[in-house]
Scaffold this motif. Sequence first.
Motif, mmCIF file in Angstrom:
data_model
loop_
_atom_site.group_PDB
_atom_site.id
_atom_site.type_symbol
_atom_site.label_atom_id
_atom_site.label_comp_id
_atom_site.label_asym_id
_atom_site.label_seq_id
_atom_site.Cartn_x
_atom_site.Cartn_y
_atom_site.Cartn_z
ATOM 1 N N ASP A 126 0.832 -1.193 0.000
ATOM 2 C CA ASP A 126 0.000 0.000 0.000
ATOM 3 C C ASP A 126 0.872 1.251 0.000
ATOM 4 O OD1 ASP A 126 -2.700 0.950 -0.009
ATOM 5 O OD2 ASP A 126 -2.341 1.726 2.015
ATOM 6 N N ALA A 131 -2.041 -0.145 -6.133
ATOM 7 C CA ALA A 131 -3.423 -0.271 -6.629
ATOM 8 C C ALA A 131 -3.826 0.952 -7.463
ATOM 9 C CB ALA A 131 -4.378 -0.517 -5.470
ATOM 10 N N TRP A 135 -2.318 -1.805 -10.485
ATOM 11 C CA TRP A 135 -1.853 -3.165 -10.198
ATOM 12 C C TRP A 135 -2.976 -3.993 -9.592
ATOM 13 C CZ3 TRP A 135 2.990 -5.566 -10.800
ATOM 14 C CH2 TRP A 135 3.973 -4.769 -11.383
ATOM 15 N N SER A 136 -3.038 -5.242 -10.027
ATOM 16 C CA SER A 136 -3.985 -6.167 -9.417
ATOM 17 C C SER A 136 -3.168 -7.067 -8.477
ATOM 18 C CB SER A 136 -4.652 -6.965 -10.535
ATOM 19 O OG SER A 136 -4.995 -8.219 -10.075
ATOM 20 N N MET A 191 -7.157 -5.581 1.309
ATOM 21 C CA MET A 191 -6.041 -6.139 0.527
ATOM 22 C C MET A 191 -5.764 -7.607 0.818
ATOM 23 S SD MET A 191 -3.290 -3.031 0.653
ATOM 24 C CE MET A 191 -2.129 -3.890 -0.407
#
Length: 277
Positions: A126, A131, A135-136, A191
């Motif tokens: 994070d 994200a 990005w996955s 997440m």
Amino acid sequence: MKTIGQDDFAFLARLLRRRSGLSLTPAKLDLVERRLAPVMRRFGFRDATALIRELRLGRETLATAVTEAVTVNETSFFRDPQIFAPFKTVLLPAMLKARARTRRLRIWSAACSTGQEAWSIAMILDGLGLAPQGWSIDLIATDLSHEAVSRAEEGRYDTLEMARGLSVDQRASWFRPSGEYWCVTEQLRRMVDFRVFNLLDSFGWLDDIDFVFCRNLLLYFDHASRQAVLERMAETLAPDGVLLLGDTETADVGTLHEVTGIDGVYARTRAPLARFA
Ligand SMILES: C[S@@+](CC[C@H](N)C(=O)[O-])C[C@H]1O[C@@H](n2cnc3c(N)ncnc32)[C@H](O)[C@@H]1O
């Protein structure tokens, strides 16, 4: 407490080995007795002998409770900085470069205990703002213990747990006070996907993992169980994936190669090592 006899201890050791991979030696007798005390209270047994008599009858809920009580749940945030520091500064940047085209990252915390390891990884990811950059990220965290996984999912820690490994800045960024506790923020919570999973079971549902964290668990396993888990973990990794053990743990299987310069870190092939040099 009445001391567990030799036969009963041998039975218990076989049960724990079969159910979790844990290798128990008679030197651990006192420890085992201490850990069984709360299970005896919960199930109303007078002593360990009575508990083991019932275990021999194959009572499943009791066997699960005993297994979870005897396994070691010790953990903390960013445990083993010698591993987390190179993960953040060397291994992860190299992997992000390698995945720049797909923008997909898969990470598995394979013995996550009460969640601190998985939340530590989530904080690093994070912090990089992956994200929002498209990005996955799959961050899967598993443990044998139902109780540990339910605490991990709750993401609620007391001040003592918070003091172990977290800086004031990290606490302010990713936790909110809740009475005497601290809870992970919703952003972090989203997440991580926590699940109960025994590493002795098939890993069929997991593949193509970029980083497997399996730290401070396999040292409690007997040699055969450790080798079997490591070999299956190697198969679970992406071809250029990386396995992170505890900093004093080693993987002596032919399918894993030491990443030079970082203790406890292994890659599936020798090829990607140049990336980390
Ligand atoms: C000492 S903790 C390590 C936690 C974390 N990885 C760390 O390094 O801080 C070991 C964890 O492994 C879990 N465990 C034990 N046997 C297991 C098994 N067969 N499958 C999955 N988890 C297991 C225990 O429940 C415990 O939470």
